[in-house]
Write a protein that holds these residues in place. Structure first.
Motif, PDB file in Angstrom:
ATOM      1  N   UNK A 104     -69.504 -42.446  41.726  1.00  0.00           N
ATOM      2  CA  UNK A 104     -68.708 -43.596  41.295  1.00  0.00           C
ATOM      3  C   UNK A 104     -69.437 -44.431  40.270  1.00  0.00           C
ATOM      4  N   UNK A 105     -69.400 -45.741  40.448  1.00  0.00           N
ATOM      5  CA  UNK A 105     -70.029 -46.653  39.487  1.00  0.00           C
ATOM      6  C   UNK A 105     -71.548 -46.491  39.456  1.00  0.00           C
ATOM      7  N   UNK A 106     -72.136 -45.972  40.515  1.00  0.00           N
ATOM      8  CA  UNK A 106     -73.589 -45.816  40.573  1.00  0.00           C
ATOM      9  C   UNK A 106     -74.066 -44.588  39.817  1.00  0.00           C
ATOM     10  N   UNK A 107     -73.144 -43.719  39.423  1.00  0.00           N
ATOM     11  CA  UNK A 107     -73.511 -42.526  38.676  1.00  0.00           C
ATOM     12  C   UNK A 107     -74.092 -42.884  37.308  1.00  0.00           C
ATOM     13  N   UNK A 108     -73.693 -44.039  36.763  1.00  0.00           N
ATOM     14  CA  UNK A 108     -74.150 -44.489  35.451  1.00  0.00           C
ATOM     15  C   UNK A 108     -75.548 -45.108  35.500  1.00  0.00           C
ATOM     16  N   UNK A 109     -76.021 -45.459  36.679  1.00  0.00           N
ATOM     17  CA  UNK A 109     -77.322 -46.118  36.806  1.00  0.00           C
ATOM     18  C   UNK A 109     -78.453 -45.136  36.504  1.00  0.00           C
ATOM     19  N   UNK A 110     -79.468 -45.658  35.847  1.00  0.00           N
ATOM     20  CA  UNK A 110     -80.678 -44.862  35.618  1.00  0.00           C
ATOM     21  C   UNK A 110     -81.551 -44.942  36.870  1.00  0.00           C
ATOM     22  N   UNK A 111     -82.519 -44.029  37.010  1.00  0.00           N
ATOM     23  CA  UNK A 111     -83.419 -44.103  38.167  1.00  0.00           C
ATOM     24  C   UNK A 111     -84.165 -45.438  38.258  1.00  0.00           C
ATOM     25  N   UNK A 112     -84.447 -46.030  37.089  1.00  0.00           N
ATOM     26  CA  UNK A 112     -85.133 -47.319  37.086  1.00  0.00           C
ATOM     27  C   UNK A 112     -84.262 -48.425  37.701  1.00  0.00           C
ATOM     28  N   UNK A 113     -82.966 -48.350  37.472  1.00  0.00           N
ATOM     29  CA  UNK A 113     -82.062 -49.358  38.031  1.00  0.00           C
ATOM     30  C   UNK A 113     -81.996 -49.240  39.559  1.00  0.00           C
ATOM     31  N   UNK A 114     -82.193 -48.042  40.090  1.00  0.00           N
ATOM     32  CA  UNK A 114     -82.195 -47.874  41.541  1.00  0.00           C
ATOM     33  C   UNK A 114     -83.478 -48.399  42.155  1.00  0.00           C
ATOM     34  N   UNK A 115     -84.521 -48.516  41.386  1.00  0.00           N
ATOM     35  CA  UNK A 115     -85.790 -49.006  41.901  1.00  0.00           C
ATOM     36  C   UNK A 115     -85.750 -50.490  42.200  1.00  0.00           C
ATOM     37  N   UNK A 116     -84.826 -51.209  41.606  1.00  0.00           N
ATOM     38  CA  UNK A 116     -84.762 -52.674  41.751  1.00  0.00           C
ATOM     39  C   UNK A 116     -84.309 -53.044  43.125  1.00  0.00           C
TER      40      UNK A 116
END
Length: 60
Positions: free
Chosen positions: A48-60
């Motif tokens: 979904x919307x999280x598919x666009x996130x980079x791995x760095x954005x998941x680190x936050x």
């Protein structure tokens, strides 16, 4: 022997009464429920919307 049984019974009754007096902490339950959602999003392959996130954005 009867005195020991009566004392033990009173102690059990007091412990049960004390346990029943604890109140439900609604703010804590709400925050834990939100953490479960975030944890599940982070644990699986992004969709979904999280598919666009980079791995760095998941680190936050």
């Amino acid at each position: 022997m009867k005195k020991i049984r009566i004392i033990c019974l009173c102690m059990v009754f007091a412990a049960v009464a004390n346990a029943q007096q604890k109140k439900f902490n609604k703010p804590l339950a709400d925050s834990l429920e939100k953490l479960v959602v975030v944890d599940q999003v982070a644990a699986y392959i992004p969709t979904g919307e999280y598919k666009k996130h980079t791995p760095e954005q998941f680190e936050i």
